[in-house]
Scaffold this motif. Structure first.
Motif, PDB file in Angstrom:
ATOM      1  N   THR A 138       0.827  -1.210   0.000  1.00  0.00           N
ATOM      2  CA  THR A 138       0.000   0.000   0.000  1.00  0.00           C
ATOM      3  C   THR A 138       0.861   1.261   0.000  1.00  0.00           C
ATOM      4  O   THR A 138       0.599   2.223  -0.750  1.00  0.00           O
ATOM      5  N   LEU A 139       1.884   1.288   0.825  1.00  0.00           N
ATOM      6  CA  LEU A 139       2.753   2.468   0.881  1.00  0.00           C
ATOM      7  C   LEU A 139       3.549   2.641  -0.411  1.00  0.00           C
ATOM      8  O   LEU A 139       3.765   3.771  -0.879  1.00  0.00           O
ATOM      9  N   THR A 140       3.980   1.528  -1.002  1.00  0.00           N
ATOM     10  CA  THR A 140       4.692   1.616  -2.280  1.00  0.00           C
ATOM     11  C   THR A 140       3.787   2.165  -3.376  1.00  0.00           C
ATOM     12  O   THR A 140       4.205   3.010  -4.195  1.00  0.00           O
ATOM     13  N   ALA A 141       2.535   1.698  -3.409  1.00  0.00           N
ATOM     14  CA  ALA A 141       1.595   2.218  -4.416  1.00  0.00           C
ATOM     15  C   ALA A 141       1.305   3.699  -4.192  1.00  0.00           C
ATOM     16  O   ALA A 141       1.156   4.465  -5.164  1.00  0.00           O
ATOM     17  N   SER A 142       1.254   4.132  -2.942  1.00  0.00           N
ATOM     18  CA  SER A 142       1.031   5.561  -2.667  1.00  0.00           C
ATOM     19  C   SER A 142       2.210   6.393  -3.145  1.00  0.00           C
ATOM     20  O   SER A 142       2.034   7.504  -3.692  1.00  0.00           O
ATOM     21  N   MET A 143       3.422   5.901  -2.929  1.00  0.00           N
ATOM     22  CA  MET A 143       4.597   6.612  -3.432  1.00  0.00           C
ATOM     23  C   MET A 143       4.582   6.707  -4.955  1.00  0.00           C
ATOM     24  O   MET A 143       4.944   7.743  -5.538  1.00  0.00           O
TER      25      MET A 143
ATOM     26  N   GLY B 263       2.355   9.565  -6.109  1.00  0.00           N
ATOM     27  CA  GLY B 263       3.005  10.867  -6.050  1.00  0.00           C
ATOM     28  C   GLY B 263       4.028  11.051  -7.150  1.00  0.00           C
ATOM     29  O   GLY B 263       4.155  12.153  -7.731  1.00  0.00           O
ATOM     30  N   MET B 264       4.792   9.993  -7.474  1.00  0.00           N
ATOM     31  CA  MET B 264       5.783  10.091  -8.549  1.00  0.00           C
ATOM     32  C   MET B 264       5.111  10.292  -9.902  1.00  0.00           C
ATOM     33  O   MET B 264       5.615  11.039 -10.771  1.00  0.00           O
ATOM     34  N   ALA B 265       3.955   9.649 -10.092  1.00  0.00           N
ATOM     35  CA  ALA B 265       3.239   9.834 -11.351  1.00  0.00           C
ATOM     36  C   ALA B 265       2.719  11.258 -11.486  1.00  0.00           C
ATOM     37  O   ALA B 265       2.683  11.824 -12.591  1.00  0.00           O
TER      38      ALA B 265
ATOM     39  N   LEU C  96       4.612   8.155 -16.995  1.00  0.00           N
ATOM     40  CA  LEU C  96       3.326   8.309 -16.315  1.00  0.00           C
ATOM     41  C   LEU C  96       2.475   7.059 -16.470  1.00  0.00           C
ATOM     42  O   LEU C  96       1.851   6.598 -15.498  1.00  0.00           O
ATOM     43  N   LEU C  97       2.445   6.492 -17.673  1.00  0.00           N
ATOM     44  CA  LEU C  97       1.637   5.295 -17.897  1.00  0.00           C
ATOM     45  C   LEU C  97       2.160   4.109 -17.076  1.00  0.00           C
ATOM     46  O   LEU C  97       1.369   3.356 -16.488  1.00  0.00           O
ATOM     47  N   ALA C  98       3.485   3.953 -17.036  1.00  0.00           N
ATOM     48  CA  ALA C  98       4.068   2.846 -16.258  1.00  0.00           C
ATOM     49  C   ALA C  98       3.773   2.990 -14.771  1.00  0.00           C
ATOM     50  O   ALA C  98       3.420   2.017 -14.079  1.00  0.00           O
ATOM     51  N   LEU C  99       3.899   4.201 -14.258  1.00  0.00           N
ATOM     52  CA  LEU C  99       3.620   4.421 -12.839  1.00  0.00           C
ATOM     53  C   LEU C  99       2.140   4.209 -12.528  1.00  0.00           C
ATOM     54  O   LEU C  99       1.781   3.659 -11.480  1.00  0.00           O
TER      55      LEU C  99
ATOM     56  N   THR D 114      -8.393   1.218  -0.215  1.00  0.00           N
ATOM     57  CA  THR D 114      -7.487   0.836  -1.298  1.00  0.00           C
ATOM     58  C   THR D 114      -8.238   0.662  -2.621  1.00  0.00           C
ATOM     59  O   THR D 114      -7.700   0.987  -3.696  1.00  0.00           O
ATOM     60  N   ASP D 115      -9.476   0.196  -2.572  1.00  0.00           N
ATOM     61  CA  ASP D 115     -10.260   0.025  -3.790  1.00  0.00           C
ATOM     62  C   ASP D 115     -10.601   1.382  -4.399  1.00  0.00           C
ATOM     63  O   ASP D 115     -10.530   1.570  -5.634  1.00  0.00           O
ATOM     64  N   LEU D 116     -10.946   2.347  -3.585  1.00  0.00           N
ATOM     65  CA  LEU D 116     -11.250   3.686  -4.094  1.00  0.00           C
ATOM     66  C   LEU D 116     -10.017   4.319  -4.727  1.00  0.00           C
ATOM     67  O   LEU D 116     -10.119   5.004  -5.764  1.00  0.00           O
ATOM     68  N   VAL D 117      -8.861   4.114  -4.119  1.00  0.00           N
ATOM     69  CA  VAL D 117      -7.633   4.662  -4.685  1.00  0.00           C
ATOM     70  C   VAL D 117      -7.344   4.037  -6.038  1.00  0.00           C
ATOM     71  O   VAL D 117      -6.958   4.708  -7.007  1.00  0.00           O
ATOM     72  N   ALA D 118      -7.524   2.695  -6.131  1.00  0.00           N
ATOM     73  CA  ALA D 118      -7.221   2.006  -7.391  1.00  0.00           C
ATOM     74  C   ALA D 118      -8.168   2.432  -8.501  1.00  0.00           C
ATOM     75  O   ALA D 118      -7.757   2.637  -9.660  1.00  0.00           O
ATOM     76  N   VAL D 119      -9.463   2.559  -8.196  1.00  0.00           N
ATOM     77  CA  VAL D 119     -10.439   2.926  -9.219  1.00  0.00           C
ATOM     78  C   VAL D 119     -10.298   4.397  -9.615  1.00  0.00           C
ATOM     79  O   VAL D 119     -10.379   4.769 -10.803  1.00  0.00           O
ATOM     80  N   GLY D 120     -10.087   5.266  -8.655  1.00  0.00           N
ATOM     81  CA  GLY D 120     -10.011   6.701  -8.939  1.00  0.00           C
ATOM     82  C   GLY D 120      -8.707   7.156  -9.508  1.00  0.00           C
ATOM     83  O   GLY D 120      -8.563   8.330  -9.877  1.00  0.00           O
ATOM     84  N   TYR D 121      -7.728   6.269  -9.602  1.00  0.00           N
ATOM     85  CA  TYR D 121      -6.426   6.695 -10.110  1.00  0.00           C
ATOM     86  C   TYR D 121      -6.462   6.980 -11.608  1.00  0.00           C
ATOM     87  O   TYR D 121      -5.571   7.622 -12.159  1.00  0.00           O
ATOM     88  N   ALA D 122      -7.512   6.537 -12.291  1.00  0.00           N
ATOM     89  CA  ALA D 122      -7.609   6.811 -13.730  1.00  0.00           C
ATOM     90  C   ALA D 122      -7.792   8.291 -14.026  1.00  0.00           C
ATOM     91  O   ALA D 122      -7.544   8.751 -15.140  1.00  0.00           O
ATOM     92  N   PHE D 123      -8.240   9.076 -13.027  1.00  0.00           N
ATOM     93  CA  PHE D 123      -8.458  10.498 -13.251  1.00  0.00           C
ATOM     94  C   PHE D 123      -7.160  11.298 -13.233  1.00  0.00           C
ATOM     95  O   PHE D 123      -7.165  12.460 -13.595  1.00  0.00           O
TER      96      PHE D 123
END
Length: 348
Positions: free
Chosen positions: A116-121, A124-126, A135-138, A299-308
């Motif tokens: 979870t912490l790695t995905a959050s980092m 931010g990098m993206a 950006l696409l890879a991140l 975590t599900d909300l973060v994964a789904v909303g990251y497309a924005f």
């Protein structure tokens, strides 16, 4: 010469006569007097062969006479020893499985928080990248990690490994207690087939209350209603009364009135403790439910909303919210499984 020979002969004759008299006197002192009646026997005092400890025990009523002594059936003893061997094996199995599930809890907790912490980092990098391939890879990596963390959280919150470990510890403790109870019965009691049946019923009841397998027979972790745990057979009290002849007073120095008073005191304490445990256990259950729903939802909300998140200009506020949600998910997961709220509920 004649004068010398005569006195010597006289001395020898005197000595022989005195020796004969002494032998006669010695024989007279050694000979036993003859009994007048041949059929008459000497009356000798009878000796006590029973020890003073045994005499005291007989007077106190702790030892029965030889005709009333009960001897245990060897087949009953063999069956109880076989049950004790099975119980010892169960104790070892529950102990090993409890350690394994405790390791599951530590491993899953560390892994999910790291993911979870790695995905959050990565989120931010993206947001700081200009776009294009980085950006696409991140974005893909972060989304995959959040989805993996969501699935692992769902499984972890469903099985509650810390609570599973506590169940195995309880099972090992209760099996040890049952083992010692049977050992005491064999050592100082006179076991019967009824004791064998009671021991088997308790073993089967414990096996049902604390199953070894995980899939299919796992205990429900989020109960709808809080109830006290009852695993022992219901006919236990009837067996105890039957063993003592159906009497409340079993000649142990307790009268019926005193037993009734102590039973009332015991019931009052039981009701008081039961109410407190049910109240605190209900609060722990509600807290555990809330934490179990919150962490995978974040975590599900973060994964789904990251497309924005496309560029920093269009989604800076969304990036901040997603990073905060990812960190909060780790905090909630640590609070639930690190503090082990499931164990608190299981204890109550």
């Amino acid at each position: 010469m004649a004068s010398m020979t005569a006195p010597s002969l006289m001395g020898s004759s005197i000595d022989s006569s005195s020796r004969n008299r002494r032998e006669t006197m010695i024989r007279a002192t050694i000979n036993m007097p003859k009994l007048r009646n041949a059929n008459h026997s000497l009356d000798l005092p009878k000796l006590k062969t029973r020890g003073w400890v045994e005499e005291l025990e007989l007077r106190s009523g702790y030892i029965n006479t030889t005709t009333n002594t009960k001897v245990s059936d060897p087949m009953v003893i063999a069956k109880l020893y076989a049950i004790m061997e099975t119980i010892a094996d169960r104790v070892e199995m529950h102990k090993n499985i409890g350690e394994q599930r405790n390791n599951w809890n530590s491993l899953l907790l560390t892994s999910i928080n790291t993911i979870t912490l790695t995905a959050s980092m990565m989120t931010g990098m993206a947001a700081m990248s200009g776009g294009g391939a980085p950006l696409l890879a991140l974005k893909l990596s972060s989304t995959s990690l959040f989805l993996a963390a969501t699935g692992m959280l769902f499984v972890m919150n469903k099985i509650q490994p810390s609570q599973l470990a506590e169940e195995q510890r309880n099972a090992a403790r209760l099996f040890k207690q049952l083992h010692e109870e049977i050992h005491t019965t064999v050592s100082i009691g006179t076991p019967t087939l009824e004791d064998v049946k009671e021991a088997m019923d308790k073993v089967l009841a414990l096996d049902k209350a604390y199953p070894l397998p995980l899939l299919g027979v796992m205990l429900e972790k989020f109960l709808k209603t809080m109830e006290p745990t009852r695993w022992w057979p219901e006919k236990k009290q009837r067996q105890v009364l039957k063993r003592f002849g159906g009497r409340k007073n079993n000649s142990n120095g307790w009268d019926s009135k005193l037993e009734d008073e102590l039973k009332e005191i015991n019931m009052v304490l039981k009701r008081k403790d039961e109410e407190g445990n049910l109240r605190l256990g209900g609060k722990a259950l509600k807290l555990n439910k809330a934490l179990a729903i919150s962490s995978p939802l974040l975590t599900d909300l973060v994964a789904v909303g990251y497309a924005f998140v496309v560029t920093p200009s269009c989604g800076s506020w969304a990036v901040v919210l997603k990073i905060i949600a990812g960190v909060l998910s780790s905090v909630v997961n640590t609070l639930e499984h690190g503090v082990q709220v499931g164990i608190v509920f299981e204890m109550y």
